[in-house]
Design an enzyme around this catalytic site. Structure first.
Site, short mmCIF file in Angstrom:
data_model
loop_
_atom_site.label_atom_id
_atom_site.label_comp_id
_atom_site.label_asym_id
_atom_site.label_seq_id
_atom_site.Cartn_x
_atom_site.Cartn_y
_atom_site.Cartn_z
N TYR A 41 0.85 -1.21 0.00
CA TYR A 41 0.00 0.00 0.00
C TYR A 41 0.88 1.26 0.00
CZ TYR A 41 -3.15 3.60 1.87
OH TYR A 41 -3.85 4.76 2.08
P1 NAP Z 1 -12.92 5.00 1.69
O1 NAP Z 1 -13.73 5.52 2.83
O2 NAP Z 1 -12.70 3.54 1.53
O3 NAP Z 1 -13.56 5.59 0.33
C1 NAP Z 1 -12.94 5.28 -0.88
C2 NAP Z 1 -13.63 5.98 -2.02
O4 NAP Z 1 -12.91 5.64 -3.21
C3 NAP Z 1 -15.07 5.52 -2.21
O5 NAP Z 1 -15.86 6.63 -2.60
C4 NAP Z 1 -14.94 4.53 -3.37
O6 NAP Z 1 -16.10 4.51 -4.20
C5 NAP Z 1 -13.81 5.12 -4.16
N1 NAP Z 1 -13.14 4.15 -5.03
C6 NAP Z 1 -12.52 2.99 -4.67
N2 NAP Z 1 -12.03 2.37 -5.75
C7 NAP Z 1 -12.37 3.15 -6.82
C8 NAP Z 1 -12.15 3.06 -8.21
N3 NAP Z 1 -11.51 2.01 -8.75
N4 NAP Z 1 -12.62 4.04 -9.02
C9 NAP Z 1 -13.29 5.10 -8.49
N5 NAP Z 1 -13.53 5.24 -7.18
C10 NAP Z 1 -13.07 4.28 -6.36
O7 NAP Z 1 -11.45 5.65 1.69
P2 NAP Z 1 -10.91 7.01 2.36
O8 NAP Z 1 -10.39 6.69 3.71
O9 NAP Z 1 -11.90 8.09 2.18
O10 NAP Z 1 -9.61 7.26 1.46
C11 NAP Z 1 -9.52 8.28 0.49
C12 NAP Z 1 -8.07 8.42 0.06
O11 NAP Z 1 -7.28 8.79 1.21
C13 NAP Z 1 -7.44 7.13 -0.47
O12 NAP Z 1 -6.60 7.43 -1.55
C14 NAP Z 1 -6.64 6.61 0.70
O13 NAP Z 1 -5.57 5.79 0.30
C15 NAP Z 1 -6.18 7.91 1.33
N6 NAP Z 1 -5.82 7.79 2.74
C16 NAP Z 1 -6.74 7.47 3.68
C17 NAP Z 1 -6.36 7.37 5.02
C18 NAP Z 1 -7.33 7.00 6.11
O14 NAP Z 1 -6.89 6.77 7.24
N7 NAP Z 1 -8.63 6.93 5.84
C19 NAP Z 1 -5.03 7.63 5.39
C20 NAP Z 1 -4.11 7.96 4.39
C21 NAP Z 1 -4.52 8.05 3.07
P3 NAP Z 1 -17.16 3.29 -4.23
O15 NAP Z 1 -17.71 3.14 -2.84
O16 NAP Z 1 -18.16 3.76 -5.22
O17 NAP Z 1 -16.40 2.07 -4.67
#
Ligand code: NAP
Length: 248
Positions: free
Chosen positions: A156
């Site tokens: 990741y």
């Molecule tokens: P999340 O709650 O799992 O939401 C992920 C979003 O991405 C959902 O809207 C999902 O849409 C969409 N998605 C997944 N695969 C996709 C694809 N192939 N094409 C288009 N949309 C897609 O994740 P999050 O925590 O909000 O994370 C957002 C970003 O922040 C990510 O890049 C993650 O790596 C980064 N991040 C998060 C954290 C954390 O602690 N949460 C920390 C560091 C970085 P669907 O539901 O429609 O599939």
């Protein structure tokens, strides 16, 4: 619809989590927002309705960011609806809820992570290279786990290291276009991606790791994005900003 809308943003992965908070925040800041999603059509539709009810402008567009044709169609839909594209937020990303060490990571898990986190970002950046307006802004998504180097996060974190590298070199490749390219690297943030598969004890422990002693919220991250794409962020280019309460 309304080609006269001043600024138009595509937010990938905006149906849930951090992306949904970014879409709400940018809409509240007067930006027309394309709410991209892959699966959660009901959530994306509800978000668009909520933005419209609050007086904003938004459109939900389904596209798997890993698919180059779908990404081209996403940009087409944004241009058709709003006339132009100024801002790209490459928020869509995945992290497996079970985080196996490298030695136990399957080919399928490796390929899926790279397809969405790296190829997905590449696909949208390639479109943005020719389709973003002068004065545009791009924000990619990394992670603070690159700095923490926690066991289990090897693949990741490697995908996000690739995103950071694309960020600062792409910023230079856009010389002359007046477009900034930055990345946000959140720390643990209260969304499904972080919470799924973790015990309460682990969540509690990780929430205390930052000196501010809490998890980030999607709105914390949306605020950092709003700064980068707003008037005050114009001189920041080619950088990765760790938004994590001081974790690392
Ligand atoms: P999340 O709650 O799992 O939401 C992920 C979003 O991405 C959902 O809207 C999902 O849409 C969409 N998605 C997944 N695969 C996709 C694809 N192939 N094409 C288009 N949309 C897609 O994740 P999050 O925590 O909000 O994370 C957002 C970003 O922040 C990510 O890049 C993650 O790596 C980064 N991040 C998060 C954290 C954390 O602690 N949460 C920390 C560091 C970085 P669907 O539901 O429609 O599939």
């Amino acid at each position: 619809m309304n080609p006269a809308y001043t600024k138009v943003a595509i937010v990938t992965g905006a149906s849930r989590g951090i992306g949904a908070a970014i879409a709400r925040r940018l809409a509240a800041d007067g930006i027309a927002v394309v709410v991209n999603y892959a699966n959660s059509s009901a959530e994306a539709g509800e978000l668009v309705a909520a933005i419209a009810a609050a007086g904003g402008k938004a459109l939900a567009v389904k596209a798997d960011v890993a698919d180059p044709q779908a990404v081209a169609a996403l940009f087409d839909a944004a241009e058709q609806a709003f006339g132009h594209i100024d801002i790209l937020i490459n928020n869509a990303g995945i992290m497996p809820s079970k985080l196996p060490p490298l030695a136990e990571t399957s080919d399928r898990e490796f390929d899926e992570l790279f397809a969405i986190n790296v190829k997905g970002t590449f696909n949208t950046l390639r479109q943005a290279a020719t389709r973003l307006q002068a004065g545009g802004r791009i924000v990619n998504f990394s992670t603070s786990v690159i700095g923490l180097a926690l066991p289990g996060y090897t693949i990741y974190a490697a995908t996000k290291a690739a995103v950071e590298t694309m960020t600062n070199i792409f910023a230079k490749e856009l010389r002359g276009r007046q477009i900034t390219v930055n990345a946000i690297a959140p720390g643990p943030t209260a969304t499904d991606l972080f919470l799924n598969g973790k015990s309460e004890e682990l969540v509690e422990r990780m929430s205390k790791m930052a000196p501010l002693e809490r998890l980030g919220t999607p709105d914390d991250i949306a605020a950092a994005v709003a700064m980068l794409v707003g008037a005050d962020g114009g001189w920041i280019n080619g950088q990765t900003l760790r938004a994590n309460g001081g974790l690392v």
